[in-house]
Design a protein around this motif. Structure first.
Motif, PDB file in Angstrom:
ATOM      1  N   PHE A 113       0.851  -1.190   0.000  1.00  0.00           N
ATOM      2  CA  PHE A 113       0.000   0.000   0.000  1.00  0.00           C
ATOM      3  C   PHE A 113       0.884   1.236   0.000  1.00  0.00           C
ATOM      4  CE2 PHE A 113       0.970  -0.618   4.437  1.00  0.00           C
ATOM      5  CZ  PHE A 113       1.078   0.660   4.946  1.00  0.00           C
ATOM      6  N   ASN A 114       0.303   2.339  -0.451  1.00  0.00           N
ATOM      7  CA  ASN A 114       1.013   3.612  -0.418  1.00  0.00           C
ATOM      8  C   ASN A 114       0.077   4.790  -0.138  1.00  0.00           C
ATOM      9  OD1 ASN A 114      -0.289   3.799  -2.886  1.00  0.00           O
ATOM     10  ND2 ASN A 114       1.583   3.457  -4.084  1.00  0.00           N
ATOM     11  N   ARG A 115      -1.185   4.492   0.145  1.00  0.00           N
ATOM     12  CA  ARG A 115      -2.145   5.532   0.495  1.00  0.00           C
ATOM     13  C   ARG A 115      -2.942   5.087   1.719  1.00  0.00           C
ATOM     14  NH1 ARG A 115      -4.454   9.779  -2.692  1.00  0.00           N
ATOM     15  NH2 ARG A 115      -6.406  10.587  -1.840  1.00  0.00           N
ATOM     16  N   ILE A 116      -3.123   6.009   2.669  1.00  0.00           N
ATOM     17  CA  ILE A 116      -3.830   5.701   3.908  1.00  0.00           C
ATOM     18  C   ILE A 116      -4.959   6.716   4.081  1.00  0.00           C
ATOM     19  CG2 ILE A 116      -3.638   5.411   6.408  1.00  0.00           C
ATOM     20  CD1 ILE A 116      -0.577   5.086   5.952  1.00  0.00           C
ATOM     21  N   ASN A 117      -6.177   6.232   4.207  1.00  0.00           N
ATOM     22  CA  ASN A 117      -7.308   7.077   4.542  1.00  0.00           C
ATOM     23  C   ASN A 117      -7.659   6.850   6.006  1.00  0.00           C
ATOM     24  OD1 ASN A 117      -7.303   7.385   1.727  1.00  0.00           O
ATOM     25  ND2 ASN A 117      -9.506   7.740   1.688  1.00  0.00           N
ATOM     26  N   LYS A 128      -4.605   1.540   0.715  1.00  0.00           N
ATOM     27  CA  LYS A 128      -4.775   1.321  -0.717  1.00  0.00           C
ATOM     28  C   LYS A 128      -3.419   1.329  -1.411  1.00  0.00           C
ATOM     29  CE  LYS A 128      -9.299   3.609  -1.032  1.00  0.00           C
ATOM     30  NZ  LYS A 128     -10.074   4.686  -1.721  1.00  0.00           N
ATOM     31  N   LEU A 129      -3.363   0.655  -2.540  1.00  0.00           N
ATOM     32  CA  LEU A 129      -2.167   0.681  -3.384  1.00  0.00           C
ATOM     33  C   LEU A 129      -2.519   1.393  -4.677  1.00  0.00           C
ATOM     34  CD1 LEU A 129       0.768  -0.155  -3.866  1.00  0.00           C
ATOM     35  CD2 LEU A 129      -0.077  -2.274  -4.887  1.00  0.00           C
ATOM     36  N   LEU A 130      -1.942   2.565  -4.882  1.00  0.00           N
ATOM     37  CA  LEU A 130      -2.177   3.349  -6.088  1.00  0.00           C
ATOM     38  C   LEU A 130      -0.980   3.233  -7.025  1.00  0.00           C
ATOM     39  CD1 LEU A 130      -3.661   6.661  -4.613  1.00  0.00           C
ATOM     40  CD2 LEU A 130      -4.876   4.618  -5.399  1.00  0.00           C
ATOM     41  N   PRO A 131      -1.176   3.538  -8.318  1.00  0.00           N
ATOM     42  CA  PRO A 131      -0.023   3.582  -9.222  1.00  0.00           C
ATOM     43  C   PRO A 131       1.040   4.530  -8.682  1.00  0.00           C
ATOM     44  CG  PRO A 131      -2.067   3.708 -10.458  1.00  0.00           C
ATOM     45  CD  PRO A 131      -2.449   3.813  -9.012  1.00  0.00           C
ATOM     46  N   GLU A 132       2.283   4.146  -8.839  1.00  0.00           N
ATOM     47  CA  GLU A 132       3.388   4.906  -8.253  1.00  0.00           C
ATOM     48  C   GLU A 132       3.370   6.374  -8.659  1.00  0.00           C
ATOM     49  OE1 GLU A 132       6.901   5.155  -5.882  1.00  0.00           O
ATOM     50  OE2 GLU A 132       5.338   3.647  -6.076  1.00  0.00           O
ATOM     51  N   GLU A 133       2.982   6.649  -9.910  1.00  0.00           N
ATOM     52  CA  GLU A 133       3.026   8.037 -10.375  1.00  0.00           C
ATOM     53  C   GLU A 133       1.968   8.910  -9.702  1.00  0.00           C
ATOM     54  OE1 GLU A 133       0.800   5.612 -13.576  1.00  0.00           O
ATOM     55  OE2 GLU A 133       2.567   5.409 -12.286  1.00  0.00           O
ATOM     56  N   HIS A 134       1.010   8.313  -8.992  1.00  0.00           N
ATOM     57  CA  HIS A 134       0.010   9.089  -8.273  1.00  0.00           C
ATOM     58  C   HIS A 134       0.453   9.417  -6.851  1.00  0.00           C
ATOM     59  CE1 HIS A 134      -3.554   7.670 -11.004  1.00  0.00           C
ATOM     60  NE2 HIS A 134      -2.592   8.304 -11.655  1.00  0.00           N
ATOM     61  N   VAL A 135       1.596   8.878  -6.429  1.00  0.00           N
ATOM     62  CA  VAL A 135       2.049   9.051  -5.052  1.00  0.00           C
ATOM     63  C   VAL A 135       3.439   9.680  -4.993  1.00  0.00           C
ATOM     64  CG1 VAL A 135       2.534   7.883  -2.864  1.00  0.00           C
ATOM     65  CG2 VAL A 135       0.637   7.103  -4.299  1.00  0.00           C
ATOM     66  N   ALA A 136       4.370   9.163  -5.780  1.00  0.00           N
ATOM     67  CA  ALA A 136       5.750   9.663  -5.744  1.00  0.00           C
ATOM     68  C   ALA A 136       5.848  11.035  -6.386  1.00  0.00           C
ATOM     69  CB  ALA A 136       6.670   8.684  -6.465  1.00  0.00           C
ATOM     70  N   ARG A 137       6.790  11.824  -5.921  1.00  0.00           N
ATOM     71  CA  ARG A 137       7.042  13.123  -6.531  1.00  0.00           C
ATOM     72  C   ARG A 137       7.943  12.962  -7.749  1.00  0.00           C
ATOM     73  NH1 ARG A 137       7.230  18.142  -2.364  1.00  0.00           N
ATOM     74  NH2 ARG A 137       5.248  17.681  -1.347  1.00  0.00           N
ATOM     75  N   PRO A 138       7.526  13.473  -8.883  1.00  0.00           N
ATOM     76  CA  PRO A 138       8.346  13.345 -10.092  1.00  0.00           C
ATOM     77  C   PRO A 138       9.550  14.264 -10.040  1.00  0.00           C
ATOM     78  CG  PRO A 138       6.454  14.715 -10.535  1.00  0.00           C
ATOM     79  CD  PRO A 138       6.268  14.196  -9.127  1.00  0.00           C
TER      80      PRO A 138
END
Length: 357
Positions: A113-117, A128-138
Protein backbone atom coordinates in the motif's frame (compact mmCIF):
# COMPACT_ATOMS: atom_id res chain seq x y z
CA UNK A 1 16.73 28.12 14.37
CA UNK A 2 15.41 24.89 12.89
CA UNK A 3 17.24 22.86 10.30
CA UNK A 4 15.18 21.32 7.51
CA UNK A 5 16.34 17.93 6.24
CA UNK A 6 15.28 18.86 2.71
CA UNK A 7 14.93 22.06 0.70
CA UNK A 8 12.01 24.37 1.45
CA UNK A 9 10.50 23.83 -2.03
CA UNK A 10 9.88 20.16 -1.23
CA UNK A 11 6.78 21.26 0.66
CA UNK A 12 4.90 22.39 -2.44
CA UNK A 13 3.60 20.98 -5.74
CA UNK A 14 2.44 17.41 -5.32
CA UNK A 15 0.97 17.15 -8.83
CA UNK A 16 1.05 14.01 -10.91
CA UNK A 17 4.20 13.45 -13.02
CA UNK A 18 2.68 14.42 -16.36
CA UNK A 19 2.48 17.69 -18.19
CA UNK A 20 0.80 17.46 -21.53
CA UNK A 21 2.14 14.30 -23.16
CA UNK A 22 5.46 14.30 -21.34
CA UNK A 23 5.95 11.86 -18.49
CA UNK A 24 8.48 12.91 -15.89
CA UNK A 25 10.77 10.30 -14.35
CA UNK A 26 10.22 9.04 -10.82
CA UNK A 27 12.97 8.28 -8.31
CA UNK A 28 14.88 5.08 -9.00
CA UNK A 29 13.54 1.73 -7.73
CA UNK A 30 12.68 1.17 -4.08
CA UNK A 31 14.95 -0.64 -1.69
CA UNK A 32 13.72 -3.95 -0.36
CA UNK A 33 13.40 -4.39 3.43
CA UNK A 34 16.69 -6.32 3.37
CA UNK A 35 18.47 -3.61 1.37
CA UNK A 36 17.05 -0.92 3.64
CA UNK A 37 18.55 -2.61 6.73
CA UNK A 38 15.43 -1.77 8.70
CA UNK A 39 16.49 -2.99 12.12
CA UNK A 40 19.17 -0.37 12.63
CA UNK A 41 17.03 2.68 13.43
CA UNK A 42 13.46 3.45 14.60
CA UNK A 43 11.18 4.04 11.63
CA UNK A 44 10.01 7.50 12.67
CA UNK A 45 13.58 8.81 12.51
CA UNK A 46 13.77 8.14 8.76
CA UNK A 47 10.32 9.33 7.67
CA UNK A 48 10.14 12.82 6.18
CA UNK A 49 6.91 14.80 5.95
CA UNK A 50 7.15 16.63 2.64
CA UNK A 51 3.98 18.65 3.11
CA UNK A 52 0.34 18.68 4.16
CA UNK A 53 -2.41 20.85 2.77
CA UNK A 54 -6.19 21.12 2.37
CA UNK A 55 -7.58 18.55 -0.06
CA UNK A 56 -11.22 19.74 -0.32
CA UNK A 57 -12.34 16.14 -0.04
CA UNK A 58 -13.39 13.95 2.86
CA UNK A 59 -11.14 13.75 4.92
CA UNK A 60 -10.07 17.36 4.32
CA UNK A 61 -6.24 17.21 4.65
CA UNK A 62 -3.66 15.28 2.64
CA UNK A 63 -0.01 14.76 3.57
CA UNK A 64 2.85 13.34 1.55
CA UNK A 65 5.64 11.41 3.24
CA UNK A 66 8.87 9.76 2.18
CA UNK A 67 10.38 6.76 3.94
CA UNK A 68 14.04 7.32 3.23
CA UNK A 69 15.14 3.77 3.89
CA UNK A 70 12.61 2.25 1.51
CA UNK A 71 12.89 5.08 -1.04
CA UNK A 72 9.07 4.95 -1.02
CA UNK A 73 6.42 7.68 -0.97
CA UNK A 74 3.09 7.59 0.87
CA UNK A 75 0.04 9.84 1.06
CA UNK A 76 -2.27 10.11 4.05
CA UNK A 77 -5.76 11.62 4.06
CA UNK A 78 -7.01 12.62 7.50
CA UNK A 79 -9.11 15.16 9.34
CA UNK A 80 -6.05 16.74 10.94
CA UNK A 81 -4.60 20.21 10.57
CA UNK A 82 -1.43 21.58 12.12
CA UNK A 83 -1.88 24.53 14.47
CA UNK A 84 -0.29 27.65 13.00
CA UNK A 85 0.09 26.03 9.55
CA UNK A 86 -1.23 29.08 7.70
CA UNK A 87 1.49 31.36 9.08
CA UNK A 88 4.40 28.90 9.34
CA UNK A 89 4.68 26.14 6.75
CA UNK A 90 7.59 24.54 8.62
CA UNK A 91 5.23 23.50 11.41
CA UNK A 92 3.74 20.91 9.06
CA UNK A 93 7.10 19.23 8.65
CA UNK A 94 7.54 19.04 12.41
CA UNK A 95 4.06 17.70 13.18
CA UNK A 96 4.55 14.07 14.38
CA UNK A 97 0.96 13.08 13.60
CA UNK A 98 1.56 12.03 10.00
CA UNK A 99 4.66 9.92 10.62
CA UNK A 100 2.96 8.28 13.61
CA UNK A 101 0.05 7.22 11.40
CA UNK A 102 2.39 5.66 8.87
CA UNK A 103 4.45 3.87 11.53
CA UNK A 104 1.27 2.50 13.13
CA UNK A 105 0.52 0.55 9.93
CA UNK A 106 3.75 -1.43 10.30
CA UNK A 107 4.36 -0.41 6.69
CA UNK A 108 7.93 -1.66 6.49
CA UNK A 109 6.80 -5.21 7.12
CA UNK A 110 3.38 -5.24 5.49
CA UNK A 111 4.00 -3.42 2.23
CA UNK A 112 1.37 -3.54 -0.50
CA UNK A 113 0.00 0.00 0.00
CA UNK A 114 1.01 3.61 -0.42
CA UNK A 115 -2.15 5.53 0.50
CA UNK A 116 -3.83 5.70 3.91
CA UNK A 117 -7.31 7.08 4.54
CA UNK A 118 -8.03 7.83 8.21
CA UNK A 119 -11.72 7.51 9.06
CA UNK A 120 -12.86 10.78 10.62
CA UNK A 121 -15.38 9.06 12.91
CA UNK A 122 -13.53 6.10 14.38
CA UNK A 123 -9.90 6.56 13.33
CA UNK A 124 -9.79 3.29 11.38
CA UNK A 125 -7.19 3.11 8.61
CA UNK A 126 -8.08 2.17 5.04
CA UNK A 127 -4.97 1.12 3.07
CA UNK A 128 -4.77 1.32 -0.72
CA UNK A 129 -2.17 0.68 -3.38
CA UNK A 130 -2.18 3.35 -6.09
CA UNK A 131 -0.02 3.58 -9.22
CA UNK A 132 3.39 4.91 -8.25
CA UNK A 133 3.03 8.04 -10.38
CA UNK A 134 0.01 9.09 -8.27
CA UNK A 135 2.05 9.05 -5.05
CA UNK A 136 5.75 9.66 -5.74
CA UNK A 137 7.04 13.12 -6.53
CA UNK A 138 8.35 13.34 -10.09
CA UNK A 139 11.76 14.74 -10.96
CA UNK A 140 11.01 17.37 -13.58
CA UNK A 141 14.43 18.98 -13.96
CA UNK A 142 16.67 16.02 -14.84
CA UNK A 143 19.00 16.37 -17.81
CA UNK A 144 21.81 14.29 -19.36
CA UNK A 145 25.32 15.06 -18.06
CA UNK A 146 26.26 18.52 -19.30
CA UNK A 147 29.21 19.31 -21.55
CA UNK A 148 31.09 20.70 -18.56
CA UNK A 149 30.38 17.55 -16.56
CA UNK A 150 31.45 15.32 -19.43
CA UNK A 151 34.72 17.25 -19.66
CA UNK A 152 35.58 16.10 -16.14
CA UNK A 153 36.58 12.76 -17.68
CA UNK A 154 34.19 10.87 -15.42
CA UNK A 155 32.40 7.88 -17.03
CA UNK A 156 28.62 7.59 -17.25
CA UNK A 157 27.43 4.29 -15.80
CA UNK A 158 23.90 2.87 -16.21
CA UNK A 159 21.96 2.48 -13.00
CA UNK A 160 21.43 -1.19 -13.83
CA UNK A 161 25.19 -1.79 -13.42
CA UNK A 162 24.99 -1.16 -9.68
CA UNK A 163 24.77 -4.20 -7.42
CA UNK A 164 24.22 -4.90 -3.71
CA UNK A 165 22.40 -1.64 -2.97
CA UNK A 166 21.96 -0.95 0.73
CA UNK A 167 20.73 2.11 2.55
CA UNK A 168 23.48 4.21 4.14
CA UNK A 169 22.02 7.56 5.18
CA UNK A 170 19.53 10.03 3.72
CA UNK A 171 19.94 9.93 -0.08
CA UNK A 172 23.10 7.77 0.00
CA UNK A 173 23.46 4.02 -0.44
CA UNK A 174 26.35 1.62 -0.47
CA UNK A 175 26.66 -0.58 -3.54
CA UNK A 176 29.17 -2.39 -5.72
CA UNK A 177 30.22 -1.65 -9.27
CA UNK A 178 32.52 -4.03 -11.13
CA UNK A 179 32.92 -5.88 -7.85
CA UNK A 180 34.28 -2.87 -5.91
CA UNK A 181 32.56 -0.94 -3.09
CA UNK A 182 31.07 2.48 -3.79
CA UNK A 183 28.61 5.01 -2.39
CA UNK A 184 25.72 6.00 -4.64
CA UNK A 185 23.85 9.28 -4.09
CA UNK A 186 20.62 10.06 -5.90
CA UNK A 187 18.12 12.93 -5.78
CA UNK A 188 14.79 11.70 -4.48
CA UNK A 189 12.85 14.89 -5.17
CA UNK A 190 13.41 18.02 -7.23
CA UNK A 191 15.16 20.05 -4.56
CA UNK A 192 18.10 17.65 -4.51
CA UNK A 193 18.74 17.84 -8.27
CA UNK A 194 20.21 21.33 -7.89
CA UNK A 195 22.19 20.07 -4.89
CA UNK A 196 23.60 17.27 -7.04
CA UNK A 197 24.76 19.69 -9.73
CA UNK A 198 26.43 22.00 -7.18
CA UNK A 199 28.24 19.08 -5.58
CA UNK A 200 29.44 17.80 -8.96
CA UNK A 201 30.57 21.29 -10.04
CA UNK A 202 32.66 21.76 -6.91
CA UNK A 203 34.06 18.23 -7.02
CA UNK A 204 35.20 18.86 -10.57
CA UNK A 205 37.44 21.68 -9.32
CA UNK A 206 38.93 19.86 -6.32
CA UNK A 207 38.99 16.24 -7.46
CA UNK A 208 42.80 16.17 -7.49
CA UNK A 209 42.97 17.00 -3.79
CA UNK A 210 44.06 14.03 -1.65
CA UNK A 211 41.83 15.38 1.12
CA UNK A 212 38.52 15.15 -0.77
CA UNK A 213 36.80 12.03 -2.09
CA UNK A 214 36.66 12.39 -5.88
CA UNK A 215 33.64 11.55 -8.02
CA UNK A 216 34.06 8.17 -9.72
CA UNK A 217 31.11 8.08 -12.14
CA UNK A 218 27.84 9.64 -13.19
CA UNK A 219 24.84 7.32 -12.85
CA UNK A 220 22.37 7.57 -15.73
CA UNK A 221 19.03 5.93 -16.49
CA UNK A 222 17.85 4.25 -19.68
CA UNK A 223 17.14 7.66 -21.21
CA UNK A 224 20.63 8.94 -20.44
CA UNK A 225 19.41 11.33 -17.73
CA UNK A 226 21.78 12.04 -14.86
CA UNK A 227 20.30 10.28 -11.81
CA UNK A 228 23.10 10.46 -9.28
CA UNK A 229 26.79 10.29 -8.42
CA UNK A 230 29.05 7.37 -7.59
CA UNK A 231 31.93 7.76 -5.15
CA UNK A 232 34.48 5.16 -4.08
CA UNK A 233 33.94 3.77 -0.61
CA UNK A 234 36.54 5.71 1.36
CA UNK A 235 36.33 4.61 4.96
CA UNK A 236 34.20 5.13 8.05
CA UNK A 237 32.86 8.28 9.66
CA UNK A 238 35.43 9.95 11.85
CA UNK A 239 33.12 10.05 14.88
CA UNK A 240 32.73 6.26 14.82
CA UNK A 241 36.46 5.71 15.44
CA UNK A 242 37.64 4.80 18.95
CA UNK A 243 40.40 7.41 18.65
CA UNK A 244 41.05 10.42 16.43
CA UNK A 245 44.54 11.84 15.86
CA UNK A 246 45.44 15.46 15.30
CA UNK A 247 46.74 14.55 11.83
CA UNK A 248 43.21 13.51 10.81
CA UNK A 249 41.88 16.92 11.80
CA UNK A 250 44.70 18.63 9.96
CA UNK A 251 43.62 16.65 6.88
CA UNK A 252 40.17 18.19 7.30
CA UNK A 253 41.68 21.68 7.37
CA UNK A 254 43.72 20.87 4.26
CA UNK A 255 40.54 19.79 2.51
CA UNK A 256 38.82 23.04 3.48
CA UNK A 257 41.87 24.93 2.20
CA UNK A 258 41.61 23.20 -1.18
CA UNK A 259 37.86 23.85 -1.39
CA UNK A 260 38.48 27.53 -0.64
CA UNK A 261 40.74 27.73 -3.70
CA UNK A 262 37.74 26.87 -5.91
CA UNK A 263 34.88 29.21 -6.86
CA UNK A 264 31.11 28.67 -6.89
CA UNK A 265 27.96 30.79 -7.33
CA UNK A 266 26.76 32.16 -4.00
CA UNK A 267 23.63 30.37 -2.71
CA UNK A 268 21.60 33.57 -2.36
CA UNK A 269 23.06 36.13 -4.80
CA UNK A 270 24.43 33.94 -7.59
CA UNK A 271 27.70 35.93 -7.56
CA UNK A 272 30.89 33.94 -8.04
CA UNK A 273 32.65 33.63 -4.68
CA UNK A 274 35.25 31.45 -3.00
CA UNK A 275 33.76 28.00 -2.49
CA UNK A 276 32.95 26.54 0.89
CA UNK A 277 32.13 23.02 1.97
CA UNK A 278 28.78 24.05 3.39
CA UNK A 279 28.27 21.16 5.82
CA UNK A 280 31.41 20.47 7.86
CA UNK A 281 30.26 17.80 10.24
CA UNK A 282 31.60 14.46 11.45
CA UNK A 283 29.23 12.57 9.12
CA UNK A 284 30.99 14.25 6.18
CA UNK A 285 34.52 13.22 7.17
CA UNK A 286 35.62 9.67 6.39
CA UNK A 287 38.83 7.99 7.48
CA UNK A 288 40.71 5.19 5.77
CA UNK A 289 44.22 3.99 6.65
CA UNK A 290 44.62 6.83 9.12
CA UNK A 291 43.89 9.60 6.58
CA UNK A 292 40.78 11.76 6.65
CA UNK A 293 38.91 13.05 3.61
CA UNK A 294 35.87 15.27 3.10
CA UNK A 295 32.66 14.24 1.34
CA UNK A 296 29.36 15.95 0.41
CA UNK A 297 30.82 19.39 -0.30
CA UNK A 298 29.01 22.16 -2.13
CA UNK A 299 25.64 22.77 -0.46
CA UNK A 300 24.89 24.82 2.60
CA UNK A 301 22.06 24.03 5.02
CA UNK A 302 19.82 26.46 6.85
CA UNK A 303 21.39 28.28 9.79
CA UNK A 304 24.85 26.97 8.88
CA UNK A 305 27.58 28.67 10.93
CA UNK A 306 30.18 28.60 8.16
CA UNK A 307 33.05 26.19 7.56
CA UNK A 308 35.26 27.78 10.22
CA UNK A 309 32.63 27.73 12.96
CA UNK A 310 31.51 24.23 11.99
CA UNK A 311 35.12 23.00 12.10
CA UNK A 312 35.55 24.43 15.61
CA UNK A 313 32.36 22.70 16.75
CA UNK A 314 33.35 19.37 15.20
CA UNK A 315 36.94 19.44 16.44
CA UNK A 316 35.79 20.29 19.97
CA UNK A 317 33.34 17.36 19.93
CA UNK A 318 36.18 15.00 19.02
CA UNK A 319 38.59 16.22 21.70
CA UNK A 320 37.76 13.32 24.03
CA UNK A 321 38.88 10.88 21.32
CA UNK A 322 42.43 12.27 21.20
CA UNK A 323 44.66 9.28 22.12
CA UNK A 324 47.65 11.16 23.64
CA UNK A 325 48.42 14.38 25.47
CA UNK A 326 50.46 15.45 22.46
CA UNK A 327 47.38 15.08 20.23
CA UNK A 328 45.32 17.12 22.68
CA UNK A 329 47.95 19.85 22.77
CA UNK A 330 48.07 20.11 18.98
CA UNK A 331 44.26 20.15 18.81
CA UNK A 332 44.26 23.10 21.20
CA UNK A 333 46.65 24.93 18.89
CA UNK A 334 44.36 24.20 15.93
CA UNK A 335 41.34 25.55 17.78
CA UNK A 336 43.16 28.73 18.76
CA UNK A 337 44.22 29.31 15.16
CA UNK A 338 40.66 28.73 13.93
CA UNK A 339 39.40 31.40 16.32
CA UNK A 340 41.57 34.01 14.62
CA UNK A 341 40.98 35.68 11.26
CA UNK A 342 43.61 33.54 9.55
CA UNK A 343 42.49 31.66 6.46
CA UNK A 344 42.69 27.89 6.10
CA UNK A 345 45.66 28.30 3.78
CA UNK A 346 47.72 30.09 6.46
CA UNK A 347 46.53 27.80 9.27
CA UNK A 348 47.57 24.63 7.44
CA UNK A 349 50.92 26.18 6.53
CA UNK A 350 51.60 27.17 10.15
CA UNK A 351 50.71 23.71 11.43
CA UNK A 352 53.04 22.15 8.85
CA UNK A 353 55.89 24.50 9.79
CA UNK A 354 55.37 23.84 13.48
CA UNK A 355 54.93 20.06 13.48
CA UNK A 356 56.33 18.65 10.25
CA UNK A 357 59.92 19.80 10.73
Amino acid sequence: GRDMPFPRDWTVDRRYPTKGKRKYPLPLPHLSPQEAQLLTVPAEQEIIVLGAEPEYLDPPYIAQLLDLRLRRFYTILADHSTDGYESDLLLVLEDPYWANILVSTNHRVRGGFNRINVNSDNGELNLKLLPEEHVARPLRNLEPPSVQQQQMGVPSVPFTALRDRKYLISTAETCTWNGLPYVFKQPLVEGHVEHMHREVALNGQVRDSPYIVALAAFIVDEDGLLRGQLYPWSGVRIDTLPSVTWQMLRDVLAGLRDIGRATMPDHSTGNIVAASHGDVFSRNVVVQDGRARLIDAGNEGLNYEGDRGAAITMFSSLAEKMPTEEDKKKLSVMLELLKTDLGFEVIVERLSQEYDT
